[in-house]
Design a protein around this motif. Structure first.
Motif, mmCIF file in Angstrom:
data_model
loop_
_atom_site.group_PDB
_atom_site.id
_atom_site.type_symbol
_atom_site.label_atom_id
_atom_site.label_comp_id
_atom_site.label_asym_id
_atom_site.label_seq_id
_atom_site.Cartn_x
_atom_site.Cartn_y
_atom_site.Cartn_z
ATOM 1 N N ALA A 53 0.830 -1.205 0.000
ATOM 2 C CA ALA A 53 0.000 0.000 0.000
ATOM 3 C C ALA A 53 0.862 1.252 0.000
ATOM 4 C CB ALA A 53 -0.930 -0.017 1.213
ATOM 5 N N SER A 54 1.933 1.226 0.816
ATOM 6 C CA SER A 54 2.814 2.396 0.900
ATOM 7 C C SER A 54 3.487 2.683 -0.432
ATOM 8 C CB SER A 54 3.865 2.165 1.988
ATOM 9 O OG SER A 54 4.718 3.295 2.082
ATOM 10 N N ASP A 55 3.993 1.644 -1.087
ATOM 11 C CA ASP A 55 4.677 1.842 -2.373
ATOM 12 C C ASP A 55 3.732 2.370 -3.438
ATOM 13 O OD1 ASP A 55 6.925 0.923 -1.151
ATOM 14 O OD2 ASP A 55 7.258 -0.780 -2.516
ATOM 15 N N LEU A 56 2.516 1.808 -3.513
ATOM 16 C CA LEU A 56 1.586 2.232 -4.562
ATOM 17 C C LEU A 56 1.008 3.623 -4.267
ATOM 18 C CD1 LEU A 56 -0.240 -1.144 -5.285
ATOM 19 C CD2 LEU A 56 1.410 0.042 -6.749
ATOM 20 N N LEU A 57 0.644 3.888 -3.034
ATOM 21 C CA LEU A 57 0.124 5.219 -2.700
ATOM 22 C C LEU A 57 1.203 6.291 -2.840
ATOM 23 C CD1 LEU A 57 -2.051 4.427 0.453
ATOM 24 C CD2 LEU A 57 -2.869 4.977 -1.842
ATOM 25 N N GLY A 58 2.449 5.903 -2.647
ATOM 26 C CA GLY A 58 3.536 6.882 -2.705
ATOM 27 C C GLY A 58 4.083 7.126 -4.092
ATOM 28 N N SER A 59 3.550 6.422 -5.103
ATOM 29 C CA SER A 59 4.084 6.548 -6.462
ATOM 30 C C SER A 59 3.613 7.827 -7.143
ATOM 31 C CB SER A 59 3.667 5.342 -7.309
ATOM 32 O OG SER A 59 4.031 5.540 -8.666
ATOM 33 N N GLU A 60 4.517 8.742 -7.386
ATOM 34 C CA GLU A 60 4.166 9.980 -8.099
ATOM 35 C C GLU A 60 3.907 9.702 -9.581
ATOM 36 O OE1 GLU A 60 6.662 13.302 -7.298
ATOM 37 O OE2 GLU A 60 6.589 13.006 -5.118
ATOM 38 N N LYS A 61 4.417 8.574 -10.082
ATOM 39 C CA LYS A 61 4.111 8.203 -11.470
ATOM 40 C C LYS A 61 2.620 7.904 -11.631
ATOM 41 C CE LYS A 61 8.618 6.309 -12.782
ATOM 42 N NZ LYS A 61 9.371 5.090 -13.223
ATOM 43 N N LEU A 62 2.023 7.372 -10.572
ATOM 44 C CA LEU A 62 0.598 7.058 -10.638
ATOM 45 C C LEU A 62 -0.270 8.269 -10.342
ATOM 46 C CD1 LEU A 62 0.477 3.626 -8.744
ATOM 47 C CD2 LEU A 62 0.385 3.994 -11.216
ATOM 48 N N TRP A 63 0.061 9.008 -9.276
ATOM 49 C CA TRP A 63 -0.863 10.010 -8.738
ATOM 50 C C TRP A 63 -0.359 11.452 -8.868
ATOM 51 C CZ3 TRP A 63 -4.644 6.797 -8.166
ATOM 52 C CH2 TRP A 63 -4.422 5.503 -7.705
ATOM 53 N N ASP A 64 0.852 11.635 -9.384
ATOM 54 C CA ASP A 64 1.472 12.965 -9.486
ATOM 55 C C ASP A 64 1.791 13.563 -8.118
ATOM 56 O OD1 ASP A 64 1.198 12.845 -12.273
ATOM 57 O OD2 ASP A 64 -0.819 13.679 -12.170
ATOM 58 N N GLU A 65 1.701 12.769 -7.087
ATOM 59 C CA GLU A 65 2.020 13.197 -5.726
ATOM 60 C C GLU A 65 2.095 11.960 -4.845
ATOM 61 O OE1 GLU A 65 -1.368 14.909 -3.396
ATOM 62 O OE2 GLU A 65 -2.360 14.956 -5.373
ATOM 63 N N ASN A 66 2.587 12.143 -3.609
ATOM 64 C CA ASN A 66 2.685 11.050 -2.658
ATOM 65 C C ASN A 66 1.428 11.047 -1.794
ATOM 66 O OD1 ASN A 66 3.259 9.235 -0.643
ATOM 67 N ND2 ASN A 66 5.274 10.073 -0.132
ATOM 68 N N LEU A 67 0.537 10.096 -2.032
ATOM 69 C CA LEU A 67 -0.723 10.060 -1.292
ATOM 70 C C LEU A 67 -0.534 9.631 0.160
ATOM 71 C CD1 LEU A 67 -3.286 8.601 -3.882
ATOM 72 C CD2 LEU A 67 -2.620 10.972 -3.449
ATOM 73 N N ASN A 68 0.654 9.071 0.505
ATOM 74 C CA ASN A 68 0.906 8.750 1.901
ATOM 75 C C ASN A 68 0.947 10.004 2.768
ATOM 76 O OD1 ASN A 68 1.291 5.822 1.796
ATOM 77 N ND2 ASN A 68 3.094 6.288 0.558
ATOM 78 N N ALA A 69 1.102 11.173 2.128
ATOM 79 C CA ALA A 69 1.151 12.431 2.879
ATOM 80 C C ALA A 69 -0.222 12.845 3.405
ATOM 81 C CB ALA A 69 1.734 13.537 1.995
ATOM 82 N N ILE A 70 -1.284 12.226 2.900
ATOM 83 C CA ILE A 70 -2.632 12.524 3.401
ATOM 84 C C ILE A 70 -2.846 11.720 4.673
ATOM 85 C CG2 ILE A 70 -5.105 12.457 2.885
ATOM 86 C CD1 ILE A 70 -4.392 12.578 -0.086
ATOM 87 N N THR A 71 -2.913 12.402 5.785
ATOM 88 C CA THR A 71 -2.969 11.750 7.091
ATOM 89 C C THR A 71 -4.124 10.740 7.176
ATOM 90 O OG1 THR A 71 -2.074 13.732 8.125
ATOM 91 C CG2 THR A 71 -3.130 12.132 9.582
ATOM 92 N N GLY A 72 -3.758 9.515 7.495
ATOM 93 C CA GLY A 72 -4.750 8.464 7.705
ATOM 94 C C GLY A 72 -5.098 7.658 6.468
ATOM 95 N N LEU A 73 -4.676 8.102 5.282
ATOM 96 C CA LEU A 73 -5.088 7.392 4.062
ATOM 97 C C LEU A 73 -4.424 6.029 3.972
ATOM 98 C CD1 LEU A 73 -6.736 7.397 1.474
ATOM 99 C CD2 LEU A 73 -4.814 8.489 0.303
ATOM 100 N N HIS A 74 -3.116 5.959 4.257
ATOM 101 C CA HIS A 74 -2.420 4.676 4.164
ATOM 102 C C HIS A 74 -3.057 3.651 5.088
ATOM 103 C CE1 HIS A 74 0.640 1.745 5.527
ATOM 104 N NE2 HIS A 74 0.920 1.696 4.227
ATOM 105 N N GLU A 75 -3.346 4.056 6.310
ATOM 106 C CA GLU A 75 -3.933 3.125 7.268
ATOM 107 C C GLU A 75 -5.310 2.645 6.804
ATOM 108 O OE1 GLU A 75 -2.598 6.009 7.929
ATOM 109 O OE2 GLU A 75 -0.878 5.543 9.222
ATOM 110 N N ALA A 76 -6.126 3.583 6.288
ATOM 111 C CA ALA A 76 -7.468 3.216 5.829
ATOM 112 C C ALA A 76 -7.409 2.257 4.647
ATOM 113 C CB ALA A 76 -8.249 4.477 5.449
ATOM 114 N N VAL A 77 -6.588 2.574 3.644
ATOM 115 C CA VAL A 77 -6.483 1.725 2.452
ATOM 116 C C VAL A 77 -5.923 0.361 2.823
ATOM 117 C CG1 VAL A 77 -5.261 1.445 0.256
ATOM 118 C CG2 VAL A 77 -6.338 3.632 0.809
ATOM 119 N N CYS A 78 -4.914 0.364 3.685
ATOM 120 C CA CYS A 78 -4.308 -0.900 4.098
ATOM 121 C C CYS A 78 -5.336 -1.778 4.827
ATOM 122 C CB CYS A 78 -3.102 -0.618 4.998
ATOM 123 S SG CYS A 78 -2.022 -2.043 5.218
#
Length: 501
Positions: free
Chosen positions: A465-490
């Motif tokens: 989850a961390s690697d995919l959410l953090g991919s700027e190639k996918l999202w143009d930004e690091n989505l892990n920076a959104i507080t709580g998103l990594h935990e929710a998705v995981c």
């Protein structure tokens, strides 16, 4: 003319003695006020229906000259000509909780012109004193710049090129008369479509070294109007033969649409005197700024589509209507639209909720089979545009992650546990069944590699989850920076993995 089945073909002769025949005969007395570039289903189920409604109420009294943007449209134009420009529009669906099934013969086409075989006739429309409006739908790919050599005697393939030469012919014929400018209304689903079309027309004028006074006339005395259209037009129905049997004739241009329609046009309300749609009771609004309407549609209609596509597909649901009827996902996704998506739309909550209710009713249309596989094409870019702003807006308002958007993101990640076979990509449902997916090749390869590392034990689920959410190639930004998103998705991914086992 008899068809292979022995029936008559729709045309003026098939309507003798009917109100439709009288409407057609009256149409033939009207001047051609509109040039329509696009012979496809959408314009015939949207703009042409509106013009027909205005003509029936005596508000417009004008005909349409229709032309196809590409040579491939020749067959459809010829069929339309063989039917004297007449076709049937079926309006079917739900409106205000009521089931609607209506049939209407549309009689607005005065002329059908193939620009590739009748180029001089097409350009000749520019000299008509009655011409006021140009409408188009050439798909988003139709409004793009392609360098075109200056050969005015030969047909131009590109839509903006055709329009540029048509305008130059009009400019020359009327010697730059300011009163002879046109209203130009592109219906292509492209943001700021009028501005972009104007830019390309002026680029052609520059390429062709046309007089600066022509460019000034185009800019100052023609109106390239940005607009947003909203209606689902499904085209030729599967049950056509049933209608033919009842009517006693065949209509090869038969078209079907939903009851809902909306058109927002950026311009002053006074322009409605030239296009009296609102006076005819149609849902057309002249607005100062399209942005709120675009945001409303993208986040509520398109955003909910993208959310239900990911969640529905991993659970084995195939169509939009099936999702709305699902005992779990139907109520959950409707609540998500109202509680997680509505707050980020920059209009009043009451208006946003009203639109959301109409969207859900459209999703329940019993006559439309809208496949989730089609909606899920290019889901990564769609999630970024349609759902990520709502996710961030919800966090900003409430300080927590919107649960169903997070679950939809997890569902998309889980669906994209992909493999490649014979040049095609296949994702995976929770029951293990492989289903085709279409998205950016590099993005799918990234998902494939990351899931392979997880399946091999190299990554924990949290790391995946961390690697995919953090991919700027996918999202143009690091989505892990959104507080709580990594935990929710995981957390949702963990639940999905347990379901699979």
């Amino acid at each position: 003319m008899k068809t292979d089945a022995g029936r008559s073909q729709l045309g003026r002769h098939a309507l003798e003695g009917t109100d439709a025949a009288r409407q057609y005969d009256e149409l033939k007395t009207y001047p051609v006020k509109v040039l329509q570039i696009g012979e496809g289903n959408f314009l015939r189920g949207f703009v042409d229906w509106m013009v027909d409604e205005c003509n029936r109420k005596g508000l417009f009294r004008g005909g349409i000259a229709v032309t196809q943007p590409r040579p491939s449209g020749k067959a459809k134009l010829e069929q339309l000509s063989s039917q004297d420009g007449i076709y049937t529009l079926l309006t079917r669906g739900l409106l205000g909780g009521k089931r609607i099934e209506e049939e209407r013969l549309i009689t607005v086409f005065s002329r059908m012109i193939d620009p590739y075989s009748a180029w001089a006739e097409f350009l000749g429309l520019a000299e008509s004193p009655d011409l006021e409006i140009v409408v188009s739908n050439t798909t988003e790919a139709g409004i793009r710049y392609e360098q075109v050599a200056w050969k005015p005697e030969e047909p131009i393939a590109s839509f903006p090129g055709k329009l540029a030469l048509l305008l130059y012919r009009r400019y020359e014929h009327y010697k730059g008369d300011p009163a002879k400018g046109l209203l130009i209304l592109p219906c292509e689903l492209l943001e700021r479509n009028g501005d972009e079309l104007l830019r390309i027309v002026l680029q052609h004028a520059e390429d062709w070294k046309l007089p600066a006074s022509f460019s000034s006339w185009v800019r100052n005395h023609n109106r390239f109007l940005n607009s947003l259209v909203d209606r689902i037009v499904t085209g030729f129905p599967e049950q056509a033969e049933t209608y033919y049997d009842r009517w006693g004739y065949e209509d090869r241009m038969l078209n079907a649409t939903e009851p809902y329609h909306f058109w927002a046009i950026e311009g002053e309300p006074a322009l409605g005197e030239r296009l009296p749609f609102h006076m005819a009771g149609l849902n057309v609004q002249w607005v100062e700024d399209l942005t709120p309407f675009q945001t409303r549609k993208v986040r509520l209609l398109n955003g909910t589509h993208t959310l239900m596509a990911a969640i529905g597909r991993i659970h084995g649901v195939d169509e939009v209507k099936q999702v709305t009827e699902h005992p779990v996902w139907g109520p959950k996704l409707k609540a998500a639209m109202e509680q997680e998506l509505v707050p980020s739309v920059p209009i009043s909550r009451e208006e946003a909720l009203g639109y959301a209710e109409s969207v859900w009713e459209r999703f329940r249309n019993p006559f439309i089979r809208h496949k989730l596989a089609d909606i899920s094409m290019n889901s990564i870019s769609k999630f970024k545009v349609r759902l990520l702003p709502s996710l961030k807006g919800y966090v900003q308002l409430h300080g927590v992650i919107p649960p169903t958007i997070a679950e939809g993101l997890a569902a998309l990640i889980r669906l994209y546990d992909v493999i490649r076979r014979d040049g095609e990509w296949f994702g995976q449902r929770l029951d293990g069944q492989r289903v085709p997916v279409k998205d950016d090749e590099e993005a799918l390869a990234l998902f494939e590699g990351t899931w392979a590392r997880y399946r091999s034990g190299e990554l924990e689920l949290s790391g995946l989850a961390s690697d995919l959410l953090g991919s700027e190639k996918l999202w143009d930004e690091n989505l892990n920076a959104i507080t709580g998103l990594h935990e929710a998705v995981c957390g949702y991914l963990q639940e999905m993995e347990l379901v699979e086992r």
